[in-house]
Design an enzyme around this catalytic site. Structure first.
Site, PDB file in Angstrom:
ATOM      1  N   GLU A   1       3.455  10.663  -3.675  1.00 45.78           N
ATOM      2  CA  GLU A   1       2.220  10.092  -4.188  1.00 45.78           C
ATOM      3  C   GLU A   1       1.264  10.019  -3.004  1.00 45.78           C
ATOM      4  OE1 GLU A   1      -0.585   6.609  -5.361  1.00 45.78           O
ATOM      5  OE2 GLU A   1       1.020   6.390  -3.911  1.00 45.78           O
TER       6      GLU A   1
ATOM      7  N   ASP B   1       6.056   6.221  -2.979  1.00 46.33           N
ATOM      8  CA  ASP B   1       4.766   5.549  -3.108  1.00 46.33           C
ATOM      9  C   ASP B   1       4.003   5.528  -1.781  1.00 46.33           C
ATOM     10  OD1 ASP B   1       2.980   3.737  -4.647  1.00 46.33           O
ATOM     11  OD2 ASP B   1       3.544   2.311  -3.078  1.00 46.33           O
TER      12      ASP B   1
ATOM     13  N   ARG C   1      -7.709  -1.950 -12.821  1.00 42.59           N
ATOM     14  CA  ARG C   1      -6.715  -0.971 -13.287  1.00 42.59           C
ATOM     15  C   ARG C   1      -5.936  -1.473 -14.497  1.00 42.59           C
ATOM     16  NH1 ARG C   1      -3.430   0.139  -7.921  1.00 42.59           N
ATOM     17  NH2 ARG C   1      -3.710  -2.119  -7.856  1.00 42.59           N
TER      18      ARG C   1
ATOM     19  N   ASP D   1       0.892  -6.616  -7.883  1.00 45.54           N
ATOM     20  CA  ASP D   1       0.412  -5.230  -7.905  1.00 45.54           C
ATOM     21  C   ASP D   1       1.223  -4.386  -8.888  1.00 45.54           C
ATOM     22  OD1 ASP D   1      -1.154  -3.053  -7.293  1.00 45.54           O
ATOM     23  OD2 ASP D   1      -0.156  -2.592  -5.404  1.00 45.54           O
TER      24      ASP D   1
ATOM     25  N   HIS E   1      -1.349   5.049 -13.863  1.00 45.68           N
ATOM     26  CA  HIS E   1      -1.624   3.609 -13.846  1.00 45.68           C
ATOM     27  C   HIS E   1      -2.728   3.255 -12.850  1.00 45.68           C
ATOM     28  CE1 HIS E   1       0.765   4.298 -10.359  1.00 45.68           C
ATOM     29  NE2 HIS E   1       0.450   3.094  -9.914  1.00 45.68           N
ATOM     30  N   ASP E   2      -3.065   4.193 -11.968  1.00 48.26           N
ATOM     31  CA  ASP E   2      -4.073   3.906 -10.948  1.00 48.26           C
ATOM     32  C   ASP E   2      -5.464   4.364 -11.382  1.00 48.26           C
ATOM     33  OD1 ASP E   2      -2.729   2.475  -8.976  1.00 48.26           O
ATOM     34  OD2 ASP E   2      -1.908   4.305  -8.083  1.00 48.26           O
TER      35      ASP E   2
ATOM     36  N   GLN F   1       1.532  -7.681   0.282  1.00 50.24           N
ATOM     37  CA  GLN F   1       2.319  -6.464   0.514  1.00 50.24           C
ATOM     38  C   GLN F   1       2.339  -6.182   2.012  1.00 50.24           C
ATOM     39  OE1 GLN F   1      -0.174  -4.513  -2.445  1.00 50.24           O
ATOM     40  NE2 GLN F   1       1.633  -3.640  -3.433  1.00 50.24           N
TER      41      GLN F   1
ATOM     42  N   HIS G   1       5.808  -0.725   2.157  1.00 48.51           N
ATOM     43  CA  HIS G   1       5.721  -2.179   2.308  1.00 48.51           C
ATOM     44  C   HIS G   1       6.736  -2.879   1.425  1.00 48.51           C
ATOM     45  CE1 HIS G   1       2.685  -0.575  -0.565  1.00 48.51           C
ATOM     46  NE2 HIS G   1       3.305  -1.387  -1.389  1.00 48.51           N
TER      47      HIS G   1
HETATM   48  C1  GLC Z   1       0.415   3.226  -4.920  1.00 48.72           C
HETATM   49  C2  GLC Z   1       0.458   2.753  -6.349  1.00 48.72           C
HETATM   50  C3  GLC Z   1      -0.561   1.702  -6.551  1.00 48.72           C
HETATM   51  C4  GLC Z   1      -0.304   0.581  -5.595  1.00 48.72           C
HETATM   52  C5  GLC Z   1      -0.214   1.086  -4.174  1.00 48.72           C
HETATM   53  C6  GLC Z   1       0.380   0.054  -3.285  1.00 48.72           C
HETATM   54  O1  GLC Z   1      -0.766   3.830  -4.602  1.00 48.72           O
HETATM   55  O2  GLC Z   1       0.274   3.833  -7.203  1.00 48.72           O
HETATM   56  O3  GLC Z   1      -0.561   1.243  -7.866  1.00 48.72           O
HETATM   57  O4  GLC Z   1      -1.345  -0.337  -5.703  1.00 48.72           O
HETATM   58  O5  GLC Z   1       0.639   2.180  -4.049  1.00 48.72           O
HETATM   59  O6  GLC Z   1       1.777  -0.005  -3.480  1.00 48.72           O
HETATM   60  C1  GLC Z   2      -5.613   4.497  -2.402  1.00 47.13           C
HETATM   61  C2  GLC Z   2      -4.412   5.174  -1.932  1.00 47.13           C
HETATM   62  C3  GLC Z   2      -3.567   5.642  -3.054  1.00 47.13           C
HETATM   63  C4  GLC Z   2      -3.396   4.570  -4.108  1.00 47.13           C
HETATM   64  C5  GLC Z   2      -4.671   3.950  -4.499  1.00 47.13           C
HETATM   65  C6  GLC Z   2      -4.395   2.786  -5.396  1.00 47.13           C
HETATM   66  O1  GLC Z   2      -6.482   5.426  -2.942  1.00 47.13           O
HETATM   67  O2  GLC Z   2      -4.743   6.286  -1.123  1.00 47.13           O
HETATM   68  O3  GLC Z   2      -2.315   6.004  -2.559  1.00 47.13           O
HETATM   69  O4  GLC Z   2      -2.856   5.130  -5.270  1.00 47.13           O
HETATM   70  O5  GLC Z   2      -5.329   3.515  -3.364  1.00 47.13           O
HETATM   71  O6  GLC Z   2      -5.570   2.392  -5.981  1.00 47.13           O
END
Ligand code: GLC
Ligand code: GLC
Length: 649
Positions: free
Chosen positions: A338, A296, A527, A153, A402-403, A264, A196
């Protein structure tokens, strides 16, 4: 004797009185060697222990071993205080004296992957001159901790918080890098991934080996009874990867809570051991020179049967507890949350006692919405009614990260403007996947859920803004429009109030990278299309004003220079104004009684007129245009060229 309600302040001070002598004995050698650190620690404990105690008590008072864990936590605090390097102690004092340093208009953030941007930590260090050229004062390096080979991830599966992933460097290199950045006025930002660990983390390995202490750190269940009960109310986060929130592991013959990917494993914060161990990791990293932690996936850290297990009150208490710890042992540290959730929930993470900074996912999503619809009503409404936050905090405003992009606006807000939220999300997904007729975007769906029809959007800023399509199918006029769209989005985030954050690569217009499809560890996660490696040749063209990269870069440099030259843009005071045109976002910025800057942003490829009413009301004609190309006309209107961004003051 009859006991009334506990007086927690009194309990806090009596607990501290009991614990301090024990600490003094345990740390007698360190105290003898470093009396100053002990004195500072005890002063900060006096100030912040009551808050920490209250929070910890709220979470764990029911536990028979509460006091044991509390003492263990104080030991971690003392360890961290004594091992804090001198330069960071100095920074602590400096920031305690100037706690709102992050609200300066000179702040500009950037984010990148270590390997993709520069190979390794040495490579990042070698890029410092570039970061300075761009004007960065905040550098978020994407997760760089030891992670599993193959799927991880993007590093969000952490196998050790105390080790850098070997191909990227070492912890010693990271500490050196943080110092080198700090010397150049750049704060290092790292993720603290608290929800996690990877399934290869030592805690997970020991849980797999059947050690009860470690099994108790995760959500592990022998059968489906409890998981089924929970899943009645849970949202699926990565439905492509596994349905529901649990994964069965054959070796364990048990179900493990895995909100995100099955590798995770969610930690169980109902167990104070988890809180303490994560606190120790956090304090360790703070002492390596991290100045801001991006916390995160904060929404998910507390689970309660019968709820959606997102944004629960205890999640906030845990974050406040971590914050109180940093006030004691690393007070220059800031937290950024976040929480990519409903806007009502996003703001609940923001306060001086919890997260001083937060992503602004609503503005991000609505910027893209405005580009697609050429209508700023939703954005204007958000700026008007959802932007104000505590004056000692700040938004981190961004265009891309990055998301994926999720359309996290409030349905009732949309309904007030006559927009049906779910239809509109569907439209936005169609638009950004490039399927809506006339769409300029080239995005990809992410985590399309066949059960609900939901999806989110992947793609780089440039590809979503039309550059990819313009280059491959259209021509110079469309290329020009795409370049203007990119500039417009960044112009807004640079001036809105808070810290602007550049997803590095966007400043030179990096396009989607479809190479991820050839990588087995990435191919199922779209992504990766917007995580291209930095292309040295493209970066080399940034100074060529005729090149594409040069044109995008020049716009970025111009708005950054403008931001840095205008203290009116510090802080977060923002006034939403009516432009009289549905395509023109208008707002005013000032800081602590400074002159007002009036800002106009045209989200349409057509020229727009700002009404005489709006011009007069804001005395625009009497002001000087400081940025952009808006022109006052004879008839009292103001003309904005396509995608123009103008500032008057
Ligand atoms: C956050 C990160 C995302 C990741 C997720 C799990 O949302 O931005 O990239 O997949 O957490 O850690
Ligand atoms: C979900 C989560 C967010 C994370 C994203 C990753 O939307 O709420 O925290 O960034 O997944 O794709």
């Amino acid at each position: 004797m009859i006991h009334g309600e506990l007086d927690l302040n009194a309990e806090a001070s009596s607990s501290l009185e009991k614990l301090l002598p024990r600490l003094r004995t345990a740390f007698s050698e360190q105290i003898a060697a470093d009396a100053q650190a002990w004195q500072v620690l005890t002063e900060r404990l006096d100030a912040h222990f009551p808050a920490l105690f209250r929070l910890y008590h709220h979470l764990y008072a029911e536990r028979y071993d509460f006091f044991y864990h509390l003492e263990a936590l104080l030991v971690e605090l003392a360890k961290a205080a004594f091992s804090r390097p001198a330069d960071l102690r100095a920074l602590d004092l400096e920031r305690e004296a100037n706690p709102l340093w992050f609200q300066s208009n000179t702040m500009v953030g950037g984010v990148c992957y270590v390997d993709l941007f520069a190979g390794d930590l040495d490579g990042i260090r070698a890029k410092i001159p570039y970061f300075k050229e761009l004007g960065l004062t905040y550098l978020h390096l994407m997760p760089l901790f030891r992670m599993p080979e193959g799927e991880n991830d993007g590093g969000y599966a952490v196998s050790s918080f105390r080790e850098v992933h070997p191909p990227l460097g070492s912890m010693a290199k990271l500490a050196e890098l943080s110092r080198a950045l700090r010397e150049e006025g750049i704060s290092l930002v790292l993720d603290l991934i608290i929800n996690h660990t990877s399934n290869e983390h030592e805690w997970a390995e020991r849980a797999k080996a059947g050690e009860p202490r470690y099994e108790a750190m995760y959500g592990i269940y022998p059968d489906r009874v409890i998981p089924d009960l929970y899943e009645r109310n849970l949202r699926e986060i990565f439905p492509d990867e596994h349905p529901g929130a649990f994964t069965w592991f054959e070796k364990l013959d048990k179900w493990v809570w895995t909100t995100f990917h099955s590798y995770q494993w969610d930690l169980d914060y109902a167990n104070p051991d988890v809180f303490n161990q994560m606190a120790a990791e956090m304090l360790f990293l703070a002492n390596q020179g991290v100045e801001i932690f991006r916390l995160d996936a904060v929404a998910f850290i507390w689970k309660e049967l019968g709820t959606a297990c997102e944004n629960l009150p205890e999640a906030h208490i845990i974050l406040q507890g971590f914050n109180a710890l940093t006030r004691i042992a690393a007070p220059s540290m800031l937290f950024k949350s976040e929480a990519i959730v409903h806007p009502d929930e996003v703001v609940r993470y923001i306060s001086p006692e919890e997260c001083q900074l937060s992503y602004n996912p609503l503005v991000m999503a609505l910027l893209w919405n405005s580009l697609a619809t050429r209508n700023v009503d939703l954005l204007q409404q958000a700026v008007h009614s959802r932007f104000a936050i505590h004056p000692s905090t700040a938004w981190v405003n961004y265009v891309r990260c990055h998301d994926d992009i999720g359309w996290t606006f409030d349905d009732a807000d949309a309904a007030r403007l006559g927009i049906n939220g779910s239809d509109h999300r569907q439209f936005l997904n169609e638009f950004y996947r490039g399927r809506f007729p006339g769409s300029f975007a080239r995005g990809l769906p992410f985590q399309e859920n066949p059960k609900t029809g939901d999806c989110r959007i992947s793609g780089t800023c440039a590809s979503l803004a039309g550059l990819e399509k313009a280059l491959s199918e259209e021509g110079p006029a469309e290329v020009e429009l795409a370049i203007r769209r990119i500039a417009l989005l960044y112009d807004v985030v640079m001036t809105l109030g808070g810290i602007p954050l550049i997803y590095l690569g966007d400043e030179i217009g990096m396009l989607n990278d479809y190479g991820y499809l050839d990588n087995p560890a990435h191919k199922d996660d779209s992504r990766w299309v917007h995580r291209p490696p930095a292309d040295a040749q493209r970066y080399a063209r940034r100074d060529d004003p005729k090149s594409l990269e040069g044109r995008v870069y020049a716009n970025m440099r111009a708005v950054i220079a403008f931001r840095k030259g205008h203290p009116e843009l510090a802080g977060g005071e923002l006034e939403a104004l009516e432009s009289g045109s549905s395509a023109v976002l208008m707002y005013a910025r000032s800081n602590q009684g400074s002159r007002r800057l009036l800002i106009l942003a045209n989200f349409s490829e057509k020229e727009q007129l700002v009404s005489p009413w709006a011009v007069q009301q804001n005395m625009l004609v009497a002001k000087k245009r400081l940025f952009g190309s808006a022109q006052p006309l004879q008839n009292g209107t103001l003309r904005l060229p396509p995608y123009d961004f103008s500032v008057f003051g």
